[in-house]
Design an enzyme around this catalytic site. Sequence first.
Site, short mmCIF file in Angstrom:
data_model
loop_
_atom_site.label_atom_id
_atom_site.label_comp_id
_atom_site.label_asym_id
_atom_site.label_seq_id
_atom_site.Cartn_x
_atom_site.Cartn_y
_atom_site.Cartn_z
N GLN A 231 19.78 1.70 0.67
CA GLN A 231 18.42 2.22 0.83
C GLN A 231 17.49 1.62 -0.23
O GLN A 231 16.29 1.84 -0.19
CB GLN A 231 18.41 3.74 0.72
CG GLN A 231 19.15 4.41 1.85
CD GLN A 231 18.99 5.91 1.80
OE1 GLN A 231 17.88 6.42 1.73
NE2 GLN A 231 20.09 6.62 1.83
N ASN A 232 18.04 0.90 -1.17
CA ASN A 232 17.23 0.30 -2.24
C ASN A 232 16.44 -0.88 -1.68
O ASN A 232 16.95 -1.65 -0.88
CB ASN A 232 18.12 -0.17 -3.38
CG ASN A 232 18.86 0.97 -4.03
OD1 ASN A 232 18.38 2.09 -4.04
ND2 ASN A 232 20.03 0.69 -4.55
N ILE A 233 15.21 -1.02 -2.15
CA ILE A 233 14.38 -2.15 -1.72
C ILE A 233 14.22 -3.19 -2.82
O ILE A 233 13.47 -4.14 -2.68
CB ILE A 233 12.99 -1.68 -1.25
CG1 ILE A 233 12.19 -1.07 -2.40
CG2 ILE A 233 13.10 -0.72 -0.08
CD1 ILE A 233 10.71 -0.94 -2.12
N ASP A 234 14.95 -3.02 -3.92
CA ASP A 234 14.73 -3.84 -5.11
C ASP A 234 15.30 -5.26 -5.04
O ASP A 234 15.01 -6.09 -5.90
CB ASP A 234 15.27 -3.13 -6.35
CG ASP A 234 16.73 -2.74 -6.23
OD1 ASP A 234 17.49 -3.37 -5.45
OD2 ASP A 234 17.13 -1.79 -6.93
N HIS B 21 15.80 0.00 4.55
CA HIS B 21 14.35 0.18 4.40
C HIS B 21 13.65 -1.14 4.08
O HIS B 21 12.51 -1.14 3.62
CB HIS B 21 14.04 1.20 3.30
CG HIS B 21 14.57 2.57 3.59
ND1 HIS B 21 14.18 3.30 4.69
CD2 HIS B 21 15.48 3.33 2.95
CE1 HIS B 21 14.82 4.45 4.69
NE2 HIS B 21 15.62 4.50 3.65
N CYS C 253 8.44 -12.74 8.76
CA CYS C 253 7.18 -12.60 9.47
C CYS C 253 7.11 -11.23 10.13
O CYS C 253 8.05 -10.83 10.83
CB CYS C 253 7.05 -13.72 10.51
SG CYS C 253 5.62 -13.55 11.58
N CYS D 3 6.99 -11.81 14.26
CA CYS D 3 8.16 -12.24 15.05
C CYS D 3 9.50 -12.00 14.37
O CYS D 3 10.55 -12.16 14.99
CB CYS D 3 8.03 -13.72 15.40
SG CYS D 3 8.20 -14.82 13.98
#
Length: 124
Positions: A71-74, A91, A99, A102
Amino acid sequence: ITAWDTERRAIRLDPTAVVHRGMFMRNPLPYLEVRRPFILGTRDQRWKATAAHRFVERLHASGRLLRCYTQNIDGLDFQTAVPRERIVPVHGSIGAVACEACGAPEDFGAFCDQVRARIKDIYG
């Protein structure tokens, strides 16, 4: 922040509005301005993978890792030897660029160069 008056009002009422997809699709500048240090710091590896990331890496090395859902976006997962196709950032991730229209992957380094050159530094 480079935003229309309606966007500024929305952000004042709810600061998390800057990360909502709808606002990003209408005007990506507020999000990119707020996230600029995080995006550039991720590229420069300002933050390092932790013991937990290294544990997942060891699971992979021993053949026990099928997939790593995070779940980390780092983007710290991408600093390990775990192949990208085994990492599922549910996430999204600051460490990978695609992009929005697309889904085609884009070069993260080139994206960071554009962020550094074209996105206003609102922090000073």
